[in-house]
Design a protein around this motif. Structure first.
Motif, short mmCIF file in Angstrom:
data_model
loop_
_atom_site.label_atom_id
_atom_site.label_comp_id
_atom_site.label_asym_id
_atom_site.label_seq_id
_atom_site.Cartn_x
_atom_site.Cartn_y
_atom_site.Cartn_z
N GLY A 149 16.19 14.37 -0.98
CA GLY A 149 15.46 13.36 -0.23
C GLY A 149 13.95 13.52 -0.22
N ARG A 150 13.41 14.40 -1.04
CA ARG A 150 11.96 14.64 -1.03
C ARG A 150 11.16 13.40 -1.42
N VAL A 151 11.59 12.68 -2.43
CA VAL A 151 10.84 11.50 -2.87
C VAL A 151 10.86 10.43 -1.79
N VAL A 152 11.99 10.28 -1.10
CA VAL A 152 12.09 9.31 -0.02
C VAL A 152 11.08 9.67 1.07
N THR A 153 11.00 10.93 1.41
CA THR A 153 10.06 11.36 2.45
C THR A 153 8.62 11.14 2.01
N TRP A 154 8.31 11.53 0.78
CA TRP A 154 6.93 11.46 0.33
C TRP A 154 6.47 10.06 -0.08
N THR A 155 7.38 9.12 -0.25
CA THR A 155 6.97 7.73 -0.52
C THR A 155 7.30 6.80 0.64
N GLY A 156 8.39 7.07 1.33
CA GLY A 156 8.82 6.18 2.42
C GLY A 156 7.87 6.18 3.60
N VAL A 157 7.46 7.36 4.02
CA VAL A 157 6.55 7.46 5.17
C VAL A 157 5.19 6.83 4.86
N PRO A 158 4.55 7.18 3.72
CA PRO A 158 3.28 6.51 3.41
C PRO A 158 3.45 4.99 3.24
N HIS A 159 4.56 4.57 2.64
CA HIS A 159 4.78 3.13 2.49
C HIS A 159 4.81 2.45 3.86
N GLY A 160 5.50 3.04 4.81
CA GLY A 160 5.59 2.45 6.15
C GLY A 160 4.24 2.34 6.82
N TRP A 161 3.45 3.40 6.77
CA TRP A 161 2.13 3.37 7.39
C TRP A 161 1.18 2.43 6.65
N LEU A 162 1.21 2.48 5.34
CA LEU A 162 0.31 1.63 4.56
C LEU A 162 0.73 0.16 4.61
N TYR A 163 2.00 -0.10 4.86
CA TYR A 163 2.44 -1.49 5.05
C TYR A 163 1.76 -2.07 6.28
N MET A 164 1.58 -1.26 7.31
CA MET A 164 0.86 -1.73 8.50
C MET A 164 -0.59 -2.08 8.15
N VAL A 165 -1.21 -1.27 7.31
CA VAL A 165 -2.58 -1.56 6.86
C VAL A 165 -2.58 -2.84 6.02
N LEU A 166 -1.55 -3.03 5.20
CA LEU A 166 -1.42 -4.26 4.41
C LEU A 166 -1.34 -5.47 5.34
N LEU A 167 -0.59 -5.37 6.41
CA LEU A 167 -0.49 -6.48 7.36
C LEU A 167 -1.86 -6.81 7.96
N ILE A 168 -2.63 -5.79 8.28
CA ILE A 168 -3.95 -6.01 8.84
C ILE A 168 -4.87 -6.67 7.82
N THR A 169 -4.83 -6.19 6.57
CA THR A 169 -5.70 -6.79 5.54
C THR A 169 -5.26 -8.21 5.21
N ALA A 170 -3.95 -8.47 5.23
CA ALA A 170 -3.46 -9.83 4.99
C ALA A 170 -3.89 -10.76 6.13
N TYR A 171 -3.82 -10.26 7.35
CA TYR A 171 -4.26 -11.07 8.49
C TYR A 171 -5.75 -11.37 8.38
N ASP A 172 -6.53 -10.36 8.04
CA ASP A 172 -7.98 -10.55 7.91
C ASP A 172 -8.30 -11.59 6.85
N LEU A 173 -7.67 -11.48 5.69
CA LEU A 173 -7.90 -12.44 4.62
C LEU A 173 -7.41 -13.82 5.01
N GLY A 174 -6.20 -13.90 5.55
CA GLY A 174 -5.64 -15.19 5.93
C GLY A 174 -6.46 -15.91 6.99
N ARG A 175 -7.01 -15.16 7.92
CA ARG A 175 -7.85 -15.74 8.97
C ARG A 175 -9.13 -16.30 8.36
N ARG A 176 -9.68 -15.60 7.41
CA ARG A 176 -10.95 -16.03 6.80
C ARG A 176 -10.79 -17.29 5.95
N VAL A 177 -9.65 -17.44 5.28
CA VAL A 177 -9.45 -18.62 4.41
C VAL A 177 -8.54 -19.66 5.06
#
Length: 124
Positions: free
Chosen positions: A55-83
């Motif tokens: 399960g090492r790959v799941v841990t080392w990709t799953g956790v960052p994916h989850g946190w960075l998905y939240m950052v993606l949501l913020i950047t998508a909101y920022d872009l969507g609000r601007r356009v």
């Protein structure tokens, strides 16, 4: 998804064009990072975990994916609000980060939409 992708939304003010370009770059980077992590998680990590018990790959990709998905949501909101994206378009873009390979497709259509909006705004 295709109709909204090609027709520019409302025009962007001339003084906001640089900020929209920056928001687009941030969104594109996050879409690619989240997309790559999700693909590696699904195509490498999950088979390793459930077939070979590693399960090492799941841990080392799953956790960052989850946190960075939240950052993606913020950047998508920022872009969507601007356009001034519609709520439907915005939700579809945000959900794309949960399906392997779909974030790349959504990023393509979002970029196409934003560039068309910027071109129309610069021409006006």
């Amino acid at each position: 998804m295709n109709e909204s992708a090609t027709a520019p939304a409302d025009l962007v003010d001339k003084e906001d064009i640089a900020a929209v370009r920056s928001a687009l770059v941030r969104y594109r980077i996050m879409a690619y990072v989240v997309g790559v992590l999700l693909v590696v998680l699904m195509l490498v990590g999950l088979p390793l975990k459930y077939i070979w018990g590693d399960g090492r790959v799941v841990t080392w990709t799953g956790v960052p994916h989850g946190w960075l998905y939240m950052v993606l949501l913020i950047t998508a909101y920022d872009l969507g609000r601007r356009v001034k994206w519609s709520l439907k378009w915005f939700v579809m873009i945000m959900l794309a980060g949960t399906v392997p390979f779909l974030s790349f497709v959504a990023e393509h259509f979002a970029t196409k939409n934003v560039r068309a909006t910027l071109a129309a705004s610069e021409a006006a």
